[in-house]
Design a protein around this motif. Structure first.
Motif, short mmCIF file in Angstrom:
data_model
loop_
_atom_site.label_atom_id
_atom_site.label_comp_id
_atom_site.label_asym_id
_atom_site.label_seq_id
_atom_site.Cartn_x
_atom_site.Cartn_y
_atom_site.Cartn_z
N CYS A 260 -5.37 -21.93 116.42
CA CYS A 260 -6.67 -22.62 116.37
C CYS A 260 -6.61 -23.83 115.43
N ALA A 261 -5.79 -23.74 114.39
CA ALA A 261 -5.69 -24.82 113.41
C ALA A 261 -4.90 -26.01 113.93
N MET A 262 -4.13 -25.84 115.01
CA MET A 262 -3.27 -26.90 115.53
C MET A 262 -4.01 -27.80 116.52
N ASP A 263 -3.40 -28.97 116.74
CA ASP A 263 -3.92 -29.90 117.76
C ASP A 263 -2.95 -30.06 118.92
N VAL A 264 -1.65 -29.94 118.66
CA VAL A 264 -0.62 -30.00 119.68
C VAL A 264 0.43 -28.94 119.33
N PHE A 265 0.92 -28.24 120.34
CA PHE A 265 1.94 -27.21 120.12
C PHE A 265 3.28 -27.66 120.69
N VAL A 266 4.37 -27.34 119.96
CA VAL A 266 5.71 -27.71 120.42
C VAL A 266 6.65 -26.52 120.30
N SER A 267 7.40 -26.25 121.38
CA SER A 267 8.47 -25.26 121.36
C SER A 267 9.77 -26.00 121.63
N PRO A 268 10.52 -26.39 120.56
CA PRO A 268 11.73 -27.18 120.76
C PRO A 268 12.98 -26.36 121.06
N SER A 269 12.87 -25.05 121.07
CA SER A 269 14.03 -24.17 121.24
C SER A 269 14.72 -24.41 122.58
N GLY A 270 16.04 -24.48 122.52
CA GLY A 270 16.82 -24.65 123.74
C GLY A 270 17.28 -23.35 124.34
N GLN A 271 16.93 -22.21 123.70
CA GLN A 271 17.30 -20.89 124.18
C GLN A 271 16.08 -19.98 124.14
N GLU A 272 15.46 -19.77 125.27
CA GLU A 272 14.31 -18.87 125.37
C GLU A 272 14.46 -18.00 126.61
N THR A 273 14.27 -16.70 126.43
CA THR A 273 14.33 -15.79 127.58
C THR A 273 12.99 -15.77 128.33
N PHE A 274 11.92 -16.14 127.64
CA PHE A 274 10.61 -16.17 128.30
C PHE A 274 9.76 -17.35 127.82
N GLY A 275 9.65 -17.53 126.51
CA GLY A 275 8.82 -18.61 125.99
C GLY A 275 7.36 -18.22 125.88
N LEU A 276 7.12 -17.01 125.41
CA LEU A 276 5.75 -16.49 125.34
C LEU A 276 4.85 -17.34 124.46
N ALA A 277 5.41 -17.92 123.40
CA ALA A 277 4.59 -18.72 122.47
C ALA A 277 3.93 -19.89 123.19
N VAL A 278 4.58 -20.44 124.21
CA VAL A 278 3.99 -21.55 124.97
C VAL A 278 2.74 -21.07 125.71
N LEU A 279 2.81 -19.87 126.33
CA LEU A 279 1.64 -19.33 127.03
C LEU A 279 0.52 -19.02 126.05
#
Length: 371
Positions: A260-279
């Protein structure tokens, strides 16, 4: 039906949170065993009313854990064992077989040449495959993970693809939470905040995000999580002259307030099995950038913007998203349909059907080592 879930640890993390969500929705009598670091997620699971056993292992070679697990499985009269993460899968499947109980595993973290953030060795792979054969099936959290399991030598017939799930209500945007979280970490109410969530490990590439911050004047970077790279990331921020614009929260029990405190979210990881944080970020109405996120890539969904391999693509995309934010007057985005597609209730239903099929088939019919 009585189910024993065995997991390597219960500190905050994606697999650990998935287990907590799953337990809330499974219509069975479940208990949990953690083999190390009970952490905040153990407390949350207990608060939900599920028993958590702590069986601390001294190392991966501590075979006494197998004996203790076997005793717990038999004494608890469990019908099935469900293991999560590498250490738990290796020891839990052996213990289940010795106890005469079928086992299913979920593969949360098999990357390309890494597992749970660590490089895979010949021994790691051999142990994984040897114990996989004495379980019933392995759940892959994405088609990407299923492909890696097949490449390792796991037969396709022993793999079930059941994607991770999300409870969108847990991440609903709340302006009051935004205000409180910013005040807690000393972030001005009108500051532009770029955020990242995850373990602070080299493979997550948060150093790329710190570098990109140098190309976005005036923005603040909020990094949520902890790990072995925290000190190095602090040093990098100081070296690049942005230390006063980077906030490290450390490990947190739940990320809603910080999203809630953020304005833009970034997931820079090049290795993700799912990427739940993006959802989770999308569920909070955040414009999101990602390097790897199998659910979005496999479906072709454009709810978030995918970064290219060009290093300049990250600061360029950040500036574009922040310009869009200004045009919207800081308003959040609508929650996209992809979030609903991965609702946790669907995961629980699929896992429950798998349990029913496995328990209805006698153990002697399964492939692998006989009793």
């Amino acid at each position: 039906m009585r189910i024993l879930h065995v997991i390597t640890g219960l500190a905050p993390g994606g697999a650990e949170h998935q287990l907590r969500l799953l337990l809330r929705r499974l219509p069975y009598d479940c208990e949990v065993v953690t083999l190390s670091n009970p952490g905040a997620v153990a407390a949350a699971i207990r608060a939900d009313g599920t028993t958590v056993h702590e069986l601390t292992m001294s190392s991966n070679r501590d075979v006494s854990a197998v004996v203790k697990l076997r005793r717990l499985i038999r004494d608890g009269r469990f019908d099935l064992v469900h293991t999560h993460l590498y250490r738990a899968c290796v020891h839990g499947r052996v213990a289940a077989r010795l106890a005469g109980v079928p086992a299913v595993a979920t593969e949360h973290s098999l990357g390309d040449g890494v597992i749970e953030g660590r490089r895979t060795s010949v021994l790691v792979r051999a142990l994984y495959l040897a114990t996989e054969r004495i379980g019933r099936t392995t759940i892959a959290v994405s088609s990407t993970v299923a492909g890696r399991l097949r490449a390792w030598g796991v037969p396709a017939r022993r793999i079930s693809v059941i994607p991770n799930g999300i409870d969108a209500a847990e991440f609903r945007y709340d302006p009051l939470r935004r205000e409180a979280a910013r005040a807690r970490y000393g972030i001005a109410p009108d500051a532009v905040v770029i955020g990242g969530v995850g373990r602070l490990e080299p493979g997550k590439r948060f150093d790329h995000l710190i570098w990109a911050l140098t190309q976005v004047p005036g923005a603040t970077l909020l990094l949520v999580g902890d790990g072995s790279a925290r000190a190095a990331l602090r040093d990098e921020a100081a070296r690049l002259g942005v230390a006063d614009r980077v906030v490290f929260t450390g490990a947190v029990g739940h990320v809603r307030d910080l999203l809630c405190a953020m304005d833009v979210f970034v997931s820079p990881s090049g290795q993700e099995t799912f990427g739940l944080a993006v959802l989770e970020a999308l569920a909070c109405g955040l414009p999101s950038l990602y390097a790897v996120c199998p659910p979005l890539e496999e479906s072709g969904d454009d709810a978030a913007r995918r970064l290219s391999r060009d290093p300049e693509s990250l600061p360029r995309a950040l500036r574009a998203e922040l310009a869009g934010l200004a045009e919207r007057g800081g308003a959040r985005r609508p929650v996209p349909p992809v979030v609903t597609r991965y609702d946790i209730a669907r995961l629980a239903e699929s896992v429950g059907r798998l349990y029913e099929r496995i328990v209805s088939r006698p153990l002697a019919e399964s492939k692998g080592t006989p009793r």
